[in-house]
Write an enzyme that holds these catalytic residues in place. Structure first.
Site, PDB file in Angstrom:
ATOM      1  N   SER A 124      57.162  91.164   1.576  1.00 43.08           N
ATOM      2  CA  SER A 124      56.323  91.203   0.391  1.00 43.08           C
ATOM      3  C   SER A 124      54.862  91.451   0.778  1.00 43.08           C
ATOM      4  O   SER A 124      54.561  92.464   1.412  1.00 43.08           O
ATOM      5  CB  SER A 124      56.498  89.900  -0.407  1.00 43.08           C
ATOM      6  OG  SER A 124      56.013  90.032  -1.712  1.00 43.08           O
TER       7      SER A 124
ATOM      8  N   GLU B 288      64.348  94.874  -7.993  1.00 46.84           N
ATOM      9  CA  GLU B 288      63.007  94.303  -7.792  1.00 46.84           C
ATOM     10  C   GLU B 288      61.904  95.087  -8.486  1.00 46.84           C
ATOM     11  O   GLU B 288      61.971  96.319  -8.618  1.00 46.84           O
ATOM     12  CB  GLU B 288      62.685  94.240  -6.303  1.00 46.84           C
ATOM     13  CG  GLU B 288      63.565  93.321  -5.501  1.00 46.84           C
ATOM     14  CD  GLU B 288      63.055  93.148  -4.077  1.00 46.84           C
ATOM     15  OE1 GLU B 288      61.836  92.948  -3.909  1.00 46.84           O
ATOM     16  OE2 GLU B 288      63.864  93.214  -3.137  1.00 46.84           O
TER      17      GLU B 288
ATOM     18  N   HIS C 211      64.261  89.521  -4.582  1.00 52.89           N
ATOM     19  CA  HIS C 211      63.083  89.723  -3.752  1.00 52.89           C
ATOM     20  C   HIS C 211      63.096  88.755  -2.565  1.00 52.89           C
ATOM     21  O   HIS C 211      63.112  87.548  -2.733  1.00 52.89           O
ATOM     22  CB  HIS C 211      61.830  89.501  -4.604  1.00 52.89           C
ATOM     23  CG  HIS C 211      60.540  89.758  -3.890  1.00 52.89           C
ATOM     24  ND1 HIS C 211      60.216  90.983  -3.363  1.00 52.89           N
ATOM     25  CD2 HIS C 211      59.496  88.939  -3.613  1.00 52.89           C
ATOM     26  CE1 HIS C 211      59.019  90.920  -2.801  1.00 52.89           C
ATOM     27  NE2 HIS C 211      58.567  89.690  -2.929  1.00 52.89           N
TER      28      HIS C 211
END
Length: 305
Positions: free
Chosen positions: A150, A239, A269
């Site tokens: 991320s 996502e 995610h």
């Protein structure tokens, strides 16, 4: 405790309220951090993992290894959390599994978080940590991979760009789990299982601070991609970041970078954080480990012992 394999619908049903509560724009980031650290205790460490507190680049970090860990390579892991939450605690299990499956030490960096420390504090910390690893470990830059998820994936990309441009050092590989490579991009949908648009916009603003959003170090998708090392990208098709990851992969390939791209279906995610709870998440993490292992320790080197 041994790993369990929850059916994915059950795992999603359990995780949904947890993420809705913790990753909430209405909660102060300090509260979100505490909640995430508490819930991360359910993410089990694999047997035999040795966790040692260290310092890298002036910041706290953890070195995770095993009794049979090779000293021929290492991974610098940069955790996710929108640059505002997340910690070595939230990502300890994931990093330990990488260390086990790659066969080398994984260093998880406790870089400074926004809004207390906006851009480029996290990038400065990551740069200092990588340079210290090179200076003190006896490893060359091309024996150290950089990995992250991320925001940590975006940070990993920005770090590689800076290392090449400023120091002429290229990491062995990049391992990116659903990388947030352009915080300027506004998601099309309101939320996925983990991330919601209001929270992600709050994180982007906190990280940017008073800086220029056009700075490619803030949004590395817009920066120089040529010359980057082999790169692994994984994202689930459900996502909010799926479209951005597809664009990143296309841009990397256009720049001549060797890319391995995996799109899962039915995960969420950074499901790799729940590898102890769901076998498909564990399989996705093993795939990343395989990619990094081959980059750090090519087959001919592994065969030498």
């Amino acid at each position: 405790m041994r790993d369990i394999d929850l059916p994915l619908p059950l795992a999603r049903a359990i995780l949904n309220p947890i993420f809705r509560v913790t990753l909430n724009k209405r909660l102060p980031f300090t509260v979100q951090r505490r909640l995430l650290d508490v819930t991360s205790r359910a993410q089990l460490l694999p047997a035999g993992a040795v966790v040692r507190p260290v310092r890298l680049g002036g910041r706290p970090a953890e070195r995770i290894d095993f009794a049979d860990t090779s000293e021929h390579g290492a991974v610098l892991y940069l955790h996710g959390g929108g640059y505002a939450v997340g910690s070595v605690a939230t990502h300890r299990s994931l990093a330990a599994r990488l260390a086990r499956d790659i066969g080398c030490a994984v260093y998880v960096l406790d870089y400074r978080l926004a809004p207390e420390h906006p851009f480029p504090a996290a990038l400065d910390d990551a740069e200092a940590a990588f340079l210290e690893l090179v200076a003190t470990s006896g490893l060359r830059p091309d024996q150290i991979a950089v990995s992250g998820d991320s925001a940590g994936g975006g940070l990993s990309l920005a770090l590689a760009q800076r290392l090449i441009a400023r120091h002429g050092q290229t990491p062995a590989a990049l391992g990116l789990i659903a990388p947030w490579a352009d915080p300027n991009e506004i998601p099309e949908r309101e939320r996925d299982l983990v991330i919601n648009r209001p929270w992600s916009r709050a994180c982007a603003a906190a990280y940017l601070g008073d800086s220029d959003s056009a700075d490619p170090a803030y949004a590395p998708l817009t920066g120089e991609l040529r010359g980057l090392p082999p790169t692994y990208v994984q994202v689930d098709v459900s996502e909010l970041l799926h479209r951005q990851c597809v664009a990143l992969v296309a841009a990397l390939r256009e720049a001549g970078v060797h890319v391995r791209f995996t799109e899962s279906k039915g995960l969420w995610h950074v499901a790799q954080l729940q590898a102890a709870l769901a076998a498909p998440a564990a399989a996705a993490l093993c795939e990343l480990a395989e990619f990094l292992r081959e980059a750090i320790q090519p087959a001919d080197l592994r065969e030498l012992g």
